[in-house]
Design a protein around this motif. Structure first.
Motif, PDB file in Angstrom:
ATOM      1  N   THR A 161       8.872  14.210 -19.458  1.00 25.56           N
ATOM      2  CA  THR A 161       8.170  13.571 -18.130  1.00 25.56           C
ATOM      3  C   THR A 161       8.298  12.195 -18.075  1.00 25.56           C
ATOM      4  OG1 THR A 161       6.173  15.257 -18.320  1.00 25.56           O
ATOM      5  CG2 THR A 161       5.883  13.058 -16.983  1.00 25.56           C
ATOM      6  N   ILE A 162       8.313  11.460 -19.238  1.00 25.28           N
ATOM      7  CA  ILE A 162       8.357  10.207 -19.410  1.00 25.28           C
ATOM      8  C   ILE A 162       9.911   9.630 -19.056  1.00 25.28           C
ATOM      9  CG2 ILE A 162       8.666   7.946 -20.941  1.00 25.28           C
ATOM     10  CD1 ILE A 162       6.374   8.940 -22.287  1.00 25.28           C
ATOM     11  N   ILE A 163      10.937  10.664 -19.683  1.00 23.17           N
ATOM     12  CA  ILE A 163      12.303  10.203 -19.552  1.00 23.17           C
ATOM     13  C   ILE A 163      12.782  10.542 -18.089  1.00 23.17           C
ATOM     14  CG2 ILE A 163      14.699  11.129 -19.993  1.00 23.17           C
ATOM     15  CD1 ILE A 163      13.759  11.196 -23.141  1.00 23.17           C
ATOM     16  N   LEU A 164      12.158  11.620 -17.426  1.00 26.13           N
ATOM     17  CA  LEU A 164      12.713  12.026 -15.809  1.00 26.13           C
ATOM     18  C   LEU A 164      12.133  10.853 -14.845  1.00 26.13           C
ATOM     19  CD1 LEU A 164      12.127  15.723 -15.921  1.00 26.13           C
ATOM     20  CD2 LEU A 164      14.095  14.683 -15.735  1.00 26.13           C
ATOM     21  N   GLY A 165      10.829  10.361 -15.330  1.00 17.72           N
ATOM     22  CA  GLY A 165      10.383   9.372 -14.457  1.00 17.72           C
ATOM     23  C   GLY A 165      11.172   8.041 -14.525  1.00 17.72           C
ATOM     24  N   LEU A 166      11.392   7.764 -15.963  1.00 20.15           N
ATOM     25  CA  LEU A 166      12.459   6.363 -16.128  1.00 20.15           C
ATOM     26  C   LEU A 166      13.675   6.637 -15.266  1.00 20.15           C
ATOM     27  CD1 LEU A 166      11.470   5.781 -19.711  1.00 20.15           C
ATOM     28  CD2 LEU A 166      10.608   4.488 -17.659  1.00 20.15           C
ATOM     29  N   ILE A 167      14.363   7.854 -15.518  1.00 18.33           N
ATOM     30  CA  ILE A 167      15.736   8.045 -14.792  1.00 18.33           C
ATOM     31  C   ILE A 167      15.525   7.664 -13.365  1.00 18.33           C
ATOM     32  CG2 ILE A 167      17.299   9.672 -14.206  1.00 18.33           C
ATOM     33  CD1 ILE A 167      17.029  10.836 -17.080  1.00 18.33           C
ATOM     34  N   VAL A 168      14.573   8.405 -12.784  1.00 12.31           N
ATOM     35  CA  VAL A 168      14.290   8.101 -11.086  1.00 12.31           C
ATOM     36  C   VAL A 168      13.972   6.693 -10.887  1.00 12.31           C
ATOM     37  CG1 VAL A 168      12.901   8.816  -9.160  1.00 12.31           C
ATOM     38  CG2 VAL A 168      13.502  10.561 -10.664  1.00 12.31           C
ATOM     39  N   PHE A 169      13.075   6.028 -11.537  1.00 14.64           N
ATOM     40  CA  PHE A 169      12.678   4.577 -11.168  1.00 14.64           C
ATOM     41  C   PHE A 169      14.106   3.745 -11.431  1.00 14.64           C
ATOM     42  CE2 PHE A 169      11.377   0.657 -12.466  1.00 14.64           C
ATOM     43  CZ  PHE A 169      10.438   0.260 -11.692  1.00 14.64           C
ATOM     44  N   SER A 170      14.964   3.723 -12.383  1.00 16.07           N
ATOM     45  CA  SER A 170      16.227   3.305 -12.757  1.00 16.07           C
ATOM     46  C   SER A 170      16.932   3.357 -11.673  1.00 16.07           C
ATOM     47  CB  SER A 170      16.612   3.767 -14.011  1.00 16.07           C
ATOM     48  OG  SER A 170      17.783   2.903 -14.485  1.00 16.07           O
ATOM     49  N   VAL A 171      17.570   4.652 -11.372  1.00 16.79           N
ATOM     50  CA  VAL A 171      18.142   5.028 -10.207  1.00 16.79           C
ATOM     51  C   VAL A 171      17.692   4.026  -8.937  1.00 16.79           C
ATOM     52  CG1 VAL A 171      19.241   6.547  -8.872  1.00 16.79           C
ATOM     53  CG2 VAL A 171      19.147   6.882 -11.081  1.00 16.79           C
ATOM     54  N   THR A 172      16.629   4.336  -8.660  1.00 12.20           N
ATOM     55  CA  THR A 172      15.987   3.794  -7.532  1.00 12.20           C
ATOM     56  C   THR A 172      16.002   2.388  -7.495  1.00 12.20           C
ATOM     57  OG1 THR A 172      14.301   5.534  -7.157  1.00 12.20           O
ATOM     58  CG2 THR A 172      13.917   3.888  -6.015  1.00 12.20           C
ATOM     59  N   CYS A 191      10.030   5.924  -3.398  1.00 13.20           N
ATOM     60  CA  CYS A 191      10.679   6.746  -4.454  1.00 13.20           C
ATOM     61  C   CYS A 191      10.024   6.347  -5.853  1.00 13.20           C
ATOM     62  CB  CYS A 191      12.142   6.555  -4.497  1.00 13.20           C
ATOM     63  SG  CYS A 191      12.798   7.411  -3.089  1.00 13.20           S
ATOM     64  N   SER A 192      10.377   4.651  -6.034  1.00 12.32           N
ATOM     65  CA  SER A 192       9.775   3.984  -7.135  1.00 12.32           C
ATOM     66  C   SER A 192       8.106   4.545  -7.493  1.00 12.32           C
ATOM     67  CB  SER A 192      10.179   2.635  -7.017  1.00 12.32           C
ATOM     68  OG  SER A 192       9.200   1.813  -6.222  1.00 12.32           O
ATOM     69  N   GLY A 193       7.496   4.284  -6.435  1.00 14.40           N
ATOM     70  CA  GLY A 193       6.063   4.505  -6.489  1.00 14.40           C
ATOM     71  C   GLY A 193       5.931   5.809  -7.233  1.00 14.40           C
ATOM     72  N   CYS A 194       6.667   7.074  -6.769  1.00 17.47           N
ATOM     73  CA  CYS A 194       6.700   8.517  -7.339  1.00 17.47           C
ATOM     74  C   CYS A 194       6.986   8.711  -8.743  1.00 17.47           C
ATOM     75  CB  CYS A 194       7.366   9.349  -6.491  1.00 17.47           C
ATOM     76  SG  CYS A 194       6.578   9.649  -4.911  1.00 17.47           S
ATOM     77  N   TYR A 244       0.762  -1.267  -0.012  1.00 19.98           N
ATOM     78  CA  TYR A 244       0.189  -0.053  -0.012  1.00 19.98           C
ATOM     79  C   TYR A 244       0.806   1.154   0.191  1.00 19.98           C
ATOM     80  CZ  TYR A 244       0.374   0.393   5.105  1.00 19.98           C
ATOM     81  OH  TYR A 244       0.887   0.480   6.665  1.00 19.98           O
ATOM     82  N   VAL A 245       1.805   1.132   0.454  1.00 20.95           N
ATOM     83  CA  VAL A 245       2.990   2.432   0.534  1.00 20.95           C
ATOM     84  C   VAL A 245       3.037   3.093  -0.798  1.00 20.95           C
ATOM     85  CG1 VAL A 245       5.246   3.325   1.149  1.00 20.95           C
ATOM     86  CG2 VAL A 245       3.791   2.094   2.865  1.00 20.95           C
ATOM     87  N   PRO A 246       3.817   2.019  -1.837  1.00 19.97           N
ATOM     88  CA  PRO A 246       4.126   2.446  -3.184  1.00 19.97           C
ATOM     89  C   PRO A 246       2.795   2.859  -3.951  1.00 19.97           C
ATOM     90  CG  PRO A 246       4.387   0.038  -3.076  1.00 19.97           C
ATOM     91  CD  PRO A 246       4.305   0.504  -1.573  1.00 19.97           C
ATOM     92  N   MET A 247       1.520   2.252  -3.440  1.00 21.90           N
ATOM     93  CA  MET A 247       0.201   2.588  -4.242  1.00 21.90           C
ATOM     94  C   MET A 247      -0.060   3.960  -4.044  1.00 21.90           C
ATOM     95  SD  MET A 247      -0.771   0.372  -6.277  1.00 21.90           S
ATOM     96  CE  MET A 247      -0.076  -1.034  -6.853  1.00 21.90           C
ATOM     97  N   ILE A 248      -0.096   4.418  -2.566  1.00 22.51           N
ATOM     98  CA  ILE A 248      -0.091   5.654  -2.071  1.00 22.51           C
ATOM     99  C   ILE A 248       0.803   6.547  -2.861  1.00 22.51           C
ATOM    100  CG2 ILE A 248      -0.194   7.313   0.013  1.00 22.51           C
ATOM    101  CD1 ILE A 248      -1.355   5.073   1.334  1.00 22.51           C
ATOM    102  N   ALA A 249       2.066   6.630  -2.861  1.00 22.17           N
ATOM    103  CA  ALA A 249       3.009   7.122  -3.646  1.00 22.17           C
ATOM    104  C   ALA A 249       2.617   7.557  -5.021  1.00 22.17           C
ATOM    105  CB  ALA A 249       4.539   6.653  -3.527  1.00 22.17           C
TER     106      ALA A 249
END
Length: 407
Positions: free
Chosen positions: A82-93, A112-115, A57-62
């Motif tokens: 937007t897509i590229i910035l989101g993918l960068i954060v997800f990859s690093v996380t 962080c991955s949920g965000c 539930y925590v990542p879902m809320i994020a």
């Protein structure tokens, strides 16, 4: 700089679609593998069920908060950025999972991955509107996208099971996802995206998104999607618990019920792309919501001996509802607002995915059996059917969808 305005040919358009398909598959690989991961973290960190369920539930809320609060950036910054910035954060996380070894560290990374997912998913959902020439194509593409999501939901748990059987930790699923995400990020950066149509009559801000939550079309579709999500998540969170006491002749079916459900859901979404090109979407939503309600109702009426068949089968009928309602809800708005409305719908989706299983668990604890949680889910399935019946009879969105089609 990232938002290309170069004319998009057919080959580039297909590349964009495949990139979007792969993004959703990767997203599902991590989120839908949580059910297999939770027993491992309970053992490793001596957690209660409530504490361990935070991994769900925590990542879902994020995701919910990211979609609502940051969704407008897909309209402001552009889809590609937007897509590229989101993918960068997800990859690093995802790569950071390899270096940690504590519950709170992993839970922070899940936030962080949920965000990141909420961020790039709103961009991707808005992009689907940009590359669709009609409402029907939008709905067909959305079903195909969610079909790949369904494939990811099968692959993710299988990878975790293989890692555990081979002596590796579950966290390396995220390293695999991080590698895939980095590759997708590079491909997205090198791909020309279609120019986004901007509406300069209204400033693109968070305030505009929050105002959109009062819109009857955004609220209506979001409410229907929330009802659907609760009925779907009930299956992959609580069905294994419901069926664990099954003692009939089909024990193997109870054992693999969740896998069968995911296979039906993935197959049905690919099938949905064809079905919705042949039949009116309102008729399809009425028929499939009725079938889901019947699966739940008769499972509760006759017990787990019938539930072992009907609940996995419900995946076939569930498959078309989410992508279709998502598509039609977004299509009610101008393309310059697709990022914001996608964020609103994603907010309701993720909140329902987080709170639905929690409510079912609370009701089950109160009355002493998980079947009571499924009675609650059956009620939600019934309300969803009534909404789809009203939609078919009154056609409240027909005019605005036709206007958007020709606008």
């Amino acid at each position: 700089m990232m938002n290309a305005t170069t004319p998009i040919d057919h080959q580039q358009m297909q590349r964009i679609k495949w990139l979007t398909y792969m993004m959703f598959m990767m997203f599902a690989m991590t989120t839908d593998a949580v059910g297999v991961i939770i027993p491992e973290i309970i053992t490793a960190y001596d957690l209660s069920l409530t504490a361990a369920s935070a991994f769900h539930y925590v990542p879902m809320i994020a995701i919910a908060l990211s979609g609502l609060l940051l969704g407008f950036l897909a309209d402001k910054l552009g889809r590609k950025t937007t897509i590229i910035l989101g993918l960068i954060v997800f990859s690093v996380t995802s790569f950071l999972f390899a270096v940690g070894d504590s519950f709170w560290f992993f839970l922070t990374l899940m936030v962080c991955s949920g965000c990141a997912i909420g961020f790039f998913k709103t961009g991707a959902l808005a992009l689907i509107g940009d590359i669709s020439s009609s409402g029907k194509e939008h709905t067909t593409t959305m079903n195909t996208v969610e079909g790949f999501f369904g494939v990811g939901a099968i692959i993710g748990p299988a990878i975790v099971s293989y890692l555990l059987a081979s002596g590796f930790a579950w966290k390396y699923l995220y390293v695999i996802a991080g590698i895939l995400c980095a590759a997708l990020c590079l491909l997205a950066w090198k791909t020309n995206y279609p120019a986004m149509k901007k509406d300069h009559s209204e400033e693109i801000t968070l305030k505009r998104t929050l105002k959109m939550m009062k819109n009857p079309y955004a609220l209506g579709f979001s409410s229907a999607i929330a009802l659907y999500v609760i009925t779907e998540v009930a299956i992959y969170v609580w069905m294994p618990t419901l069926l664990r006491d099954y003692q009939g002749d089909m024990v193997w079916l109870a054992t693999y019920a969740l896998t069968i459900f995911f296979v039906f859901r993935a197959f049905g979404r690919f099938l949905g792309a064809w079905v919705l090109s042949k039949f009116n979407w309102m008729q399809v939503m009425f028929a499939t919501s009725l079938a889901i309600f019947c699966c739940y109702f008769f499972s509760m009426l006759y017990g787990i001996k019938l539930a072992v068949f009907l609940l996995p089968l419900s995946g076939l009928f569930m498959s078309m509802i989410y992508p279709t309602l998502n598509s039609k809800g977004i299509s009610c708005f101008k393309k310059s607002e697709h990022g914001a409305v996608a964020g609103v719908i994603l907010f309701f989706t993720a909140v329902a995915a987080a709170l639905g299983p929690l409510a079912m668990g609370a009701v089950s604890d109160l009355f002493g059996d998980v079947k009571y949680g499924f009675y609650l889910a059956t009620g939600f399935a019934g309300i969803l059917f009534l909404m789809m019946a009203f939609n078919l009879l009154k056609k409240p969105t027909q005019e605005v969808l036709l206007e958007a089609e020709h606008g």
